[in-house]
Write a protein that holds these residues in place. Structure first.
Motif, PDB file in Angstrom:
ATOM      1  N   GLU A  26      22.313  56.898  25.182  1.00 54.52           N
ATOM      2  CA  GLU A  26      22.359  56.251  26.497  1.00 54.52           C
ATOM      3  C   GLU A  26      23.408  56.910  27.382  1.00 54.52           C
ATOM      4  O   GLU A  26      24.568  57.035  27.004  1.00 54.52           O
ATOM      5  N   GLY A  27      22.969  57.360  28.571  1.00 50.08           N
ATOM      6  CA  GLY A  27      23.899  57.927  29.533  1.00 50.08           C
ATOM      7  C   GLY A  27      24.646  56.836  30.286  1.00 50.08           C
ATOM      8  O   GLY A  27      24.319  55.647  30.198  1.00 50.08           O
ATOM      9  N   ARG A  28      25.663  57.253  31.007  1.00 52.45           N
ATOM     10  CA  ARG A  28      26.428  56.302  31.804  1.00 52.45           C
ATOM     11  C   ARG A  28      25.668  55.935  33.083  1.00 52.45           C
ATOM     12  O   ARG A  28      24.805  56.695  33.534  1.00 52.45           O
ATOM     13  N   PRO A  29      25.974  54.785  33.686  1.00 51.25           N
ATOM     14  CA  PRO A  29      25.329  54.424  34.951  1.00 51.25           C
ATOM     15  C   PRO A  29      25.564  55.505  36.011  1.00 51.25           C
ATOM     16  O   PRO A  29      26.664  56.065  36.113  1.00 51.25           O
ATOM     17  N   THR A  30      24.525  55.797  36.777  1.00 55.78           N
ATOM     18  CA  THR A  30      24.583  56.864  37.774  1.00 55.78           C
ATOM     19  C   THR A  30      24.355  56.291  39.162  1.00 55.78           C
ATOM     20  O   THR A  30      23.404  55.531  39.378  1.00 55.78           O
ATOM     21  N   GLN A  31      25.244  56.656  40.093  1.00 57.31           N
ATOM     22  CA  GLN A  31      25.113  56.219  41.478  1.00 57.31           C
ATOM     23  C   GLN A  31      25.199  57.435  42.408  1.00 57.31           C
ATOM     24  O   GLN A  31      25.995  58.346  42.161  1.00 57.31           O
ATOM     25  N   VAL A  32      24.377  57.421  43.436  1.00 60.16           N
ATOM     26  CA  VAL A  32      24.334  58.533  44.382  1.00 60.16           C
ATOM     27  C   VAL A  32      24.397  57.991  45.804  1.00 60.16           C
ATOM     28  O   VAL A  32      23.617  57.101  46.166  1.00 60.16           O
ATOM     29  N   MET A  33      25.315  58.514  46.600  1.00 60.10           N
ATOM     30  CA  MET A  33      25.379  58.166  48.015  1.00 60.10           C
ATOM     31  C   MET A  33      25.214  59.437  48.836  1.00 60.10           C
ATOM     32  O   MET A  33      26.124  60.265  48.902  1.00 60.10           O
TER      33      MET A  33
END
Length: 247
Positions: free
Chosen positions: A18-25
């Motif tokens: 499981e990868g870490r949570p990913t956020q993109v702005m």
């Protein structure tokens, strides 16, 4: 090597695959032709792309473009303050990483279609918790895409020079188990540490693997590659979703 089971959990509660949570702005800064704040877990990197109507001297008159990158960390990105680079001197780690970012992006670019212009990528780590180079590559591609889109919209180029998507992730062996997307604690105690850069069709751009505490076996390598390929496929799906690419 420990048998991988769904019951094995890591210090942050994730499963081994499981990868870490990913956020993109996207459009994070005003003046860059492409910019993004890319966050993977607690690692945060600002990636910008700007186009210049020039190429390095050795490329002039060849009708081809260039993509290059710079990488740095803010002094407060880590628990212990990192000194700023001074007098034009960049530390060896940063030089190695920015070359990796540049190679990764050039691998999916048609330089003749870009024409005699340079796209400069800047990756600035504002918070580090492992995987800064892989986060930078994944975010830099989004900034590159938006930069190219601005060139297309303005009529400076007629065809998209980007030939595929690219993303990167880390894998490693921690406490005897192959795991995906290492945070700093895992990375600093990993028996085996590896960074992978791949395209959306599964081709490999770069593998950086080291037996930090011991040599590793071919079986471990194959397991790590499988984990990394799945992790990168997920990151590229995130990229395409953020960019509105529907297949």
């Amino acid at each position: 090597m420990r048998f991988m089971t769904e019951q094995f959990k890591r210090q942050d509660g994730r499963f081994y695959n499981e990868g870490r949570p990913t956020q993109v702005m996207r459009h994070f800064t005003k003046h860059a032709h492409g910019s993004v704040l890319m966050a993977v877990g607690d690692t945060k990197v600002i990636c910008t792309a700007m186009c210049e109507e020039t190429v390095p001297g050795f490329m002039r008159g060849e009708g081809r473009g260039w993509v290059t990158a710079e990488y740095s960390m803010l002094p407060s990105a880590t628990e212990t303050r990192k000194r700023r680079d001074r007098n034009g001197k960049t530390d060896g780690r940063s030089v190695e990483i920015q070359r990796l970012i540049g190679r990764s992006l050039r691998a999916v670019m048609d330089m003749e279609t870009l024409g005699e212009r340079t796209i400069r990528i800047d990756c600035d780590v504002i918070q580090a918790d492992g995987g800064t180079r892989t986060t930078a590559i994944t975010g830099a591609f989004i900034a590159l895409w938006d930069c190219v889109a601005s060139l297309l919209d303005s009529g400076m180029i007629e065809k998209n020079p980007i030939r595929g998507f690219v993303a990167a992730t880390s894998v490693g062996v921690w406490q005897g188990t192959p795991i995906l997307d290492l945070c700093y604690l895992e990375d600093s105690h990993a028996e085996v540490d590896m960074n992978l850069v791949m395209t959306d069709d599964g081709r490999i751009i770069e593998i950086q693997g080291t037996g930090e505490a011991r040599p590793f076996t071919r079986d471990e390598f194959d397991r790590l590659m499988a984990l990394g390929q799945d992790g990168i496929a997920h990151l590229i799906a995130v990229q395409k979703d953020v960019l509105g690419i529907r297949e």
